[in-house]
Design an enzyme around this catalytic site. Structure first.
Site, PDB file in Angstrom:
ATOM      1  N   ARG A  64     -29.726 -16.606 -20.017  1.00 23.70           N
ATOM      2  CA  ARG A  64     -28.372 -15.979 -20.842  1.00 23.70           C
ATOM      3  C   ARG A  64     -29.341 -15.455 -22.185  1.00 23.70           C
ATOM      4  O   ARG A  64     -29.045 -14.017 -22.384  1.00 23.70           O
ATOM      5  CB  ARG A  64     -27.390 -16.843 -21.291  1.00 23.70           C
ATOM      6  CG  ARG A  64     -26.391 -16.236 -22.163  1.00 23.70           C
ATOM      7  CD  ARG A  64     -25.097 -16.993 -22.377  1.00 23.70           C
ATOM      8  NE  ARG A  64     -24.482 -17.405 -21.313  1.00 23.70           N
ATOM      9  CZ  ARG A  64     -23.567 -16.555 -20.626  1.00 23.70           C
ATOM     10  NH1 ARG A  64     -23.116 -15.288 -21.233  1.00 23.70           N
ATOM     11  NH2 ARG A  64     -23.000 -16.938 -19.616  1.00 23.70           N
ATOM     12  N   HIS A  96     -27.568 -19.526  -8.091  1.00 23.49           N
ATOM     13  CA  HIS A  96     -27.149 -20.771  -7.916  1.00 23.49           C
ATOM     14  C   HIS A  96     -28.496 -21.583  -7.115  1.00 23.49           C
ATOM     15  O   HIS A  96     -28.600 -22.936  -7.284  1.00 23.49           O
ATOM     16  CB  HIS A  96     -25.978 -21.178  -7.768  1.00 23.49           C
ATOM     17  CG  HIS A  96     -25.090 -20.895  -8.391  1.00 23.49           C
ATOM     18  ND1 HIS A  96     -24.331 -19.678  -8.453  1.00 23.49           N
ATOM     19  CD2 HIS A  96     -24.326 -21.554  -9.566  1.00 23.49           C
ATOM     20  CE1 HIS A  96     -23.502 -19.683  -9.354  1.00 23.49           C
ATOM     21  NE2 HIS A  96     -23.499 -20.791 -10.389  1.00 23.49           N
ATOM     22  N   GLN A 147     -31.345 -21.788  -8.105  1.00 20.31           N
ATOM     23  CA  GLN A 147     -32.213 -22.145  -8.915  1.00 20.31           C
ATOM     24  C   GLN A 147     -31.684 -23.633  -9.534  1.00 20.31           C
ATOM     25  O   GLN A 147     -32.790 -24.216 -10.380  1.00 20.31           O
ATOM     26  CB  GLN A 147     -32.416 -21.016 -10.398  1.00 20.31           C
ATOM     27  CG  GLN A 147     -32.929 -19.903  -9.931  1.00 20.31           C
ATOM     28  CD  GLN A 147     -32.466 -18.785 -10.798  1.00 20.31           C
ATOM     29  OE1 GLN A 147     -33.112 -18.671 -11.853  1.00 20.31           O
ATOM     30  NE2 GLN A 147     -31.322 -18.199 -10.687  1.00 20.31           N
ATOM     31  N   THR A 183     -30.840 -28.275 -19.147  1.00 19.61           N
ATOM     32  CA  THR A 183     -30.340 -27.159 -18.901  1.00 19.61           C
ATOM     33  C   THR A 183     -31.806 -26.182 -18.261  1.00 19.61           C
ATOM     34  O   THR A 183     -32.872 -26.470 -18.888  1.00 19.61           O
ATOM     35  CB  THR A 183     -30.171 -26.050 -20.143  1.00 19.61           C
ATOM     36  OG1 THR A 183     -30.237 -24.729 -19.896  1.00 19.61           O
ATOM     37  CG2 THR A 183     -31.031 -26.535 -21.359  1.00 19.61           C
ATOM     38  N   ILE A 184     -31.377 -25.370 -17.211  1.00 21.14           N
ATOM     39  CA  ILE A 184     -32.638 -24.678 -16.568  1.00 21.14           C
ATOM     40  C   ILE A 184     -33.189 -23.712 -17.459  1.00 21.14           C
ATOM     41  O   ILE A 184     -34.305 -23.178 -16.982  1.00 21.14           O
ATOM     42  CB  ILE A 184     -32.211 -24.192 -15.019  1.00 21.14           C
ATOM     43  CG1 ILE A 184     -31.455 -23.252 -15.053  1.00 21.14           C
ATOM     44  CG2 ILE A 184     -32.023 -25.490 -14.091  1.00 21.14           C
ATOM     45  CD1 ILE A 184     -31.159 -22.363 -13.853  1.00 21.14           C
ATOM     46  N   ASP A 185     -32.584 -23.318 -18.556  1.00 24.25           N
ATOM     47  CA  ASP A 185     -32.873 -22.053 -19.157  1.00 24.25           C
ATOM     48  C   ASP A 185     -33.911 -22.779 -20.396  1.00 24.25           C
ATOM     49  O   ASP A 185     -34.674 -22.024 -20.934  1.00 24.25           O
ATOM     50  CB  ASP A 185     -31.686 -21.814 -20.182  1.00 24.25           C
ATOM     51  CG  ASP A 185     -30.764 -20.813 -19.285  1.00 24.25           C
ATOM     52  OD1 ASP A 185     -31.006 -20.577 -18.155  1.00 24.25           O
ATOM     53  OD2 ASP A 185     -29.793 -20.644 -19.996  1.00 24.25           O
ATOM     54  N   ASP A 235     -26.429 -26.323 -24.958  1.00 21.73           N
ATOM     55  CA  ASP A 235     -25.701 -26.061 -26.294  1.00 21.73           C
ATOM     56  C   ASP A 235     -24.614 -26.351 -26.351  1.00 21.73           C
ATOM     57  O   ASP A 235     -23.805 -27.179 -27.145  1.00 21.73           O
ATOM     58  CB  ASP A 235     -26.179 -24.595 -27.010  1.00 21.73           C
ATOM     59  CG  ASP A 235     -27.628 -24.414 -27.297  1.00 21.73           C
ATOM     60  OD1 ASP A 235     -28.007 -25.327 -27.686  1.00 21.73           O
ATOM     61  OD2 ASP A 235     -27.967 -23.175 -27.182  1.00 21.73           O
ATOM     62  N   ASP A 287     -33.916 -23.860 -23.308  1.00 20.18           N
ATOM     63  CA  ASP A 287     -33.626 -23.240 -24.491  1.00 20.18           C
ATOM     64  C   ASP A 287     -33.117 -24.193 -25.705  1.00 20.18           C
ATOM     65  O   ASP A 287     -32.553 -23.769 -26.807  1.00 20.18           O
ATOM     66  CB  ASP A 287     -32.682 -21.988 -24.468  1.00 20.18           C
ATOM     67  CG  ASP A 287     -31.428 -22.437 -23.851  1.00 20.18           C
ATOM     68  OD1 ASP A 287     -31.206 -23.661 -23.733  1.00 20.18           O
ATOM     69  OD2 ASP A 287     -30.495 -21.564 -23.982  1.00 20.18           O
ATOM     70  N   ARG A 292     -17.112 -27.064 -17.278  1.00 23.37           N
ATOM     71  CA  ARG A 292     -17.540 -26.170 -18.444  1.00 23.37           C
ATOM     72  C   ARG A 292     -16.201 -26.305 -19.144  1.00 23.37           C
ATOM     73  O   ARG A 292     -15.727 -25.410 -20.021  1.00 23.37           O
ATOM     74  CB  ARG A 292     -17.783 -24.729 -18.104  1.00 23.37           C
ATOM     75  CG  ARG A 292     -19.167 -24.612 -17.389  1.00 23.37           C
ATOM     76  CD  ARG A 292     -19.579 -23.135 -17.235  1.00 23.37           C
ATOM     77  NE  ARG A 292     -20.491 -22.742 -16.504  1.00 23.37           N
ATOM     78  CZ  ARG A 292     -21.906 -22.929 -16.934  1.00 23.37           C
ATOM     79  NH1 ARG A 292     -22.194 -23.395 -18.042  1.00 23.37           N
ATOM     80  NH2 ARG A 292     -22.864 -22.904 -15.937  1.00 23.37           N
ATOM     81  N   GLY A 345     -23.689 -26.221 -16.503  1.00 21.93           N
ATOM     82  CA  GLY A 345     -24.424 -25.897 -15.231  1.00 21.93           C
ATOM     83  C   GLY A 345     -25.275 -27.330 -14.752  1.00 21.93           C
ATOM     84  O   GLY A 345     -25.834 -28.157 -15.437  1.00 21.93           O
TER      85      GLY A 345
END
Length: 343
Positions: A172, A274, A276, A126-128, A104, A130, A73, A12
């Site tokens: 996620r 999206h 975000q 990554t906006i996560d 990841d 993580d 992806r 993403g």
């Protein structure tokens, strides 16, 4: 000897990738290296699509969202002869090293490719937010601003109509964005993947607020959150990408229906999706991207391949790609407990 570096973005997109790309080129040129921008992530390296970057091609992109390189992806390990094609094109393009920007999955690919003799360095994007051992990932700061702003705006319609508003954000397996955005935006309930939720607790919070005169409630939920009694995350379509991930989305609607069924209270759902990922990169995000981009080139220059540039304990440093990918970044549970004092 390093002469030419390839740079790609996978997974993403986010708002500060271009800032990192510009920093990578500037630092590489300081060392006298050429930089090739690989188009559309690993798909571009499989197909040999790349173009040399120069000062003109990165002019004016510092604040621009998305990525001028394009992204996808794509997983070379899931494509017939994918790894062989990557190796062939690395040789054909005369790349001495690759810098990958992503989460990841993207950085997991370069981690595996190092076993085939490919020299690579990773950057968390990554906006996560993580990625283990990095306090910040590129894109997170801007996404957090978007989430907070949206929650701020939903407050006015929530109290005006005496409604329960559910805001579904990305995440996620990590609730970092939901937690930080929820606290900053004044959410009353925050639901994250790391902590399965109970409907009784959500209803209890809504009723307690009503008793003290607050006849509206803001609930923020990460897309990967799930009820304690349910196995697996909520999938919007059932589709699975090349890394084995189902497309998430819709948990907010499920929660809304359950709340209305149990209470009869009007409940509305806003899925930020999206939004975000888009928009101008925040100042903080640009600085994070520039620091990580510069560090990645330094790692290449020093021959520290198989490493990821990270920000750990406030310092720009590096850890092994394997360590960053294999370990899970824990949610700040102290902050999660703090979030409960506001409901």
């Amino acid at each position: 000897m390093i002469k030419k570096i390839g740079v790609l973005t996978g997974g993403g997109d986010s708002s500060a990738i271009n800032a990192a790309t510009k920093a990578i080129l500037a630092k590489a040129q300081q060392y006298g290296y050429k930089v090739l921008g690989i188009k559309d992530g690993w798909d571009g390296l499989i197909k040999g699509r790349a173009e040399e970057l120069d000062r003109q091609s990165v002019s004016g992109i510092l604040a621009e969202g998305g990525t001028i390189l394009g992204t996808s992806r794509t997983n070379p390990f899931k494509i017939e002869n994918g790894v062989e094609k990557v190796k062939e094109n690395i040789k054909k393009l005369e790349l001495d090293a690759i810098i990958t920007m992503g989460g990841d999955d993207t950085n997991g690919v370069i981690t595996r490719l190092t076993q085939y003799g490919i020299k690579g360095v990773g950057i968390p994007q990554t906006i996560d937010n993580d990625i283990a051992h990095s306090e910040y990932s590129i894109g997170y700061g801007t996404a957090l601003e978007v989430v907070t702003d949206c929650i701020d705006k939903l407050h006015t319609t929530s109290y005006s109509h005496h409604r329960i508003m559910i805001v579904e954000v990305m995440g996620r397996d990590s609730g970092c964005l939901a937690l930080d955005g929820g606290i900053a935006g004044g959410a009353d309930v925050i639901l994250v993947p790391e902590v399965p939720f109970e409907y009784d607790e959500i209803i209890d919070t809504i009723e307690r607020r009503k008793k003290r005169g607050a006849d509206f409630t803001i609930i923020v939920v990460a897309e990967g959150a799930k009820p304690a009694e349910v196995e697996g995350q909520v999938s919007s379509t059932g589709e699975v990408d090349s890394f084995g991930h189902v497309r998430l989305g819709g948990v907010g609607n499920i929660i809304a229906k359950e709340i209305e069924k149990r209470t009869g209270y009007g409940t509305r759902v806003t899925i930020l999706g999206h939004l975000q990922r888009g928009g101008r990169a925040s100042a903080f995000d640009r600085l994070v991207a520039i620091k990580l981009g510069v560090k990645a080139v330094e790692l290449v220059h020093e021959g520290k391949f198989g490493e990821m540039a990270v920000i750990e304990n406030g310092r720009v440093t590096s850890v092994s790609l394997a360590k960053a990918i294999e370990e899970e970044k824990p949610l700040d549970m102290e902050l999660y407990e703090i979030s409960k004092i506001f409901n």
